[in-house]
Design an enzyme around this catalytic site. Structure first.
Site, mmCIF file in Angstrom:
data_model
loop_
_atom_site.group_PDB
_atom_site.id
_atom_site.type_symbol
_atom_site.label_atom_id
_atom_site.label_comp_id
_atom_site.label_asym_id
_atom_site.label_seq_id
_atom_site.Cartn_x
_atom_site.Cartn_y
_atom_site.Cartn_z
ATOM 1 N N ASP A 1 0.728 -1.018 -0.038
ATOM 2 C CA ASP A 1 -0.014 -0.084 0.039
ATOM 3 C C ASP A 1 0.917 1.195 -0.250
ATOM 4 O O ASP A 1 0.530 2.182 -0.687
ATOM 5 C CB ASP A 1 -0.918 -0.100 1.317
ATOM 6 N N HIS B 1 7.222 11.784 14.936
ATOM 7 C CA HIS B 1 6.755 12.958 14.208
ATOM 8 C C HIS B 1 6.873 14.240 14.909
ATOM 9 O O HIS B 1 7.486 15.234 14.458
ATOM 10 C CB HIS B 1 5.218 12.636 13.811
ATOM 11 N N LYS C 1 0.606 16.210 22.166
ATOM 12 C CA LYS C 1 -0.769 15.651 22.298
ATOM 13 C C LYS C 1 -1.043 15.085 20.881
ATOM 14 O O LYS C 1 -1.027 15.617 20.074
ATOM 15 C CB LYS C 1 -1.736 16.747 22.461
ATOM 16 N N LYS D 1 -6.192 9.307 18.206
ATOM 17 C CA LYS D 1 -7.110 8.774 17.025
ATOM 18 C C LYS D 1 -8.625 8.668 17.544
ATOM 19 O O LYS D 1 -8.710 8.859 18.711
ATOM 20 C CB LYS D 1 -6.505 7.183 16.741
ATOM 21 N N LYS E 1 -6.233 17.251 12.447
ATOM 22 C CA LYS E 1 -5.447 18.249 12.797
ATOM 23 C C LYS E 1 -4.213 17.931 12.948
ATOM 24 O O LYS E 1 -3.737 17.249 13.818
ATOM 25 C CB LYS E 1 -6.177 19.073 13.653
#
Length: 527
Positions: free
Chosen positions: A42, A269, A357, A360, A366
């Site tokens: 994928d 991230h 913070k 899911k 955002k």
């Protein structure tokens, strides 16, 4: 399956003849083979090949580029093209897509470390390189994109090293996360990859570092006089980095349950973005030396952060999480929501809460950076009421936006301070319908950086090790002590207790009066 390299000698489109900002660079006049390892998966279909198409369409790949897919699935060149076509046609005109696909080929192997199959790839690429040499191309580079799980990194790297390295050009490797699930497994992956490729040819990709607003941080922070004066502990109340998505695991629960939201989002991230937001200025931001100097500063930030303790972590899990059929442990304590507080113990940031913070199954999609400043001195005494704090908000997605929350007089006869926003929305300001400027996706930016040999937007091994040193102890404690997360409703803002916990830990003060959005004043929906 066997394939024959019949690369078109001329293009049906004019993409390859355009002059671009990289046309003067030597690698653009050399040959290039891109080998996508894991081509049937994928990631390759949805991200890697579409990003390569974008580069091709914008004339950012060399004229004689050839792209090879490698995987265990048995298929022909044409079958690969059929699988890719639905993901590519929505992006570009059909003639461009077909020109691109004519340069795509396929090689299957019994495994990712199948030496004989890699020798076949090498034989076909060598033939292509000899044909290119007849046209005066003297150097031919190879780029390997690992869209495969970490457990096959070592055998794949070993086979490539033995059978498929470029004989007279660079051989570079792009590696996707996860880079382990703790400090020990990270070191193991680094060791296995380091046996075959040195650090200068290894590019560990974190696609958040390729996002427009993250790449904008260097110019925004170090290209504006006023930013340096306020970017410190004397003026900043807290720094908040937020990631929210409105869906759950959706069939990926078996994978996600082994990692959780801290490993999946915060430890990589958001932590990577934070280092760019908070690091000191390197003495080079462009040119050959800039990459290492930037990464040196990122490491210094990480070295100033002590390991996270359990009292600095808030965990949540959405209702129905374990109902995912792929999750075997129905009593899993895996967090799907987390807030983590850190501190950077250096002169610029000492005492300033750094809040991560991520969650899911929340109420919106955002990702943003938010810096709240301290209250203006004596403002309440001067105006007779509370004056909202200033903020700078940098939205990474879904709409790329920078805005500063600033106080102005109430319009009309009023005189009370109210909060408004100075805003730049990238879609309308730079990438609107009338603009000739394209907004490339993160993967396209990062692949181009690899071809250019620019390392600043990639994660170095010492960054990885230090990031795991920060998070591994608390992650192991959560698992060992079976610490239970707070339960929250699917589609909510998260656990009900989360706001109070974050307010206490950050000192953030919310202005509940209004928020400016698309030219209208409306009630806040919350962070």
């Amino acid at each position: 399956m066997d394939s024959q390299l019949n690369l078109p000698r001329s293009s049906s489109t004019d993409q390859i003849s355009k002059v671009t900002h990289v046309s003067h660079e030597e690698w653009t006049r050399e040959g290039l083979a891109i080998i996508v390892v894991g081509a049937s998966g994928d990631l390759a279909k949805k991200k890697t090949f579409p990003s390569l198409l974008s580069l091709f369409a914008d004339a950012l790949l060399p004229r004689e580029v050839v792209i090879y897919g490698y995987a265990r699935s048995k298929m022909t060149d044409e079958k690969l093209r059929e699988k890719l076509r639905p993901f590519l046609l929505p992006m570009q005109e059909e003639t461009v897509v077909e020109d691109f696909l004519s340069r795509c080929f396929y090689q299957s192997g019994s495994g990712y470390g199948d030496l004989d199959s890699w020798k076949e790839v090498n034989t076909k690429l060598t033939k292509c390189e000899k044909d290119a040499a007849k046209d005066g191309i003297k150097k031919y580079n190879r780029l390997f994109y690992f869209a495969i799980p970490p457990n096959v990194f070592a055998e794949t790297g070993d086979a490539i090293k033995k059978a498929c390295m470029a004989p007279n050009g660079f051989s570079r490797m792009i590696v996707e996360k996860p880079f382990g699930r703790d400090l020990e497994s990270c070191k193991d992956i680094l060791h296995k990859l380091g046996q075959h490729f040195d650090e200068t040819n290894l590019f560990r990709i974190d696609h958040y570092l390729g996002k427009e607003m993250v790449q904008n941080l260097m110019v925004m922070r170090f290209g504006n006089l006023w930013m340096e004066a306020i970017w410190n502990r004397n003026n900043v109340q807290c720094v908040m980095l937020t990631f929210k998505e409105p869906f759950g695991t959706e069939g990926r629960g078996g994978y996600f349950d082994q990692y959780g939201i801290i490993r999946d989002i915060i430890q990589n991230h958001l932590l990577q973005v934070m280092t760019l937001l908070c690091m000191e200025c390197p003495n080079k931001l462009d040119g050959p030396e800039a990459g290492e100097k930037t990464r040196d500063e990122k490491v210094r930030v990480l070295e100033s952060i002590p390991p996270v303790t359990i009292d600095e972590v808030f965990l949540g899990q959405y209702e129905g999480y374990s109902e995912d059929d792929t999750i075997t442990n129905k009593d899993s304590n895996c967090p799907t929501f987390a807030i983590v507080r850190c501190f950077i113990n250096n002169p610029r940031w000492a005492g300033v809460p750094i809040i991560f913070k991520a969650g899911k199954a929340l109420n919106e999609r955002k990702a943003e950076m938010r810096i709240q400043f301290k209250e203006a001195p004596a403002a309440e005494a001067l105006f007779g009421e509370k004056v909202p704090r200033n903020e700078i908000v940098i939205k990474l997605q879904p709409e790329e936006t920078i805005y500063m929350k600033s106080n102005i007089k109430t319009p009309g006869f009023g005189s009370a301070p109210i909060q408004s926003e100075l805003e730049v929305k990238y879609d309308t300001r730079y990438f609107g319908d009338s603009s000739t400027t394209s907004n490339p996706d993160a993967y396209s930016r990062l692949i181009l950086d690899v071809l250019r040999g620019r390392s600043a937007s990639f994660v170095r091994s010492d960054e990885l090790i230090r990031s795991w040193e920060i998070f591994t102890p608390v992650l192991q404690q959560i698992e060992k002590e079976n610490i239970r997360p707070h339960i929250y409703k699917f589609g909510s803002r998260g656990p009900e207790e989360a706001d109070a916990w974050m307010t206490e830990k950050s000192g953030y003060v919310r202005n509940d009066d209004y928020v400016y959005h698309d030219g209208k004043v409306s009630k806040k929906s919350g962070l």
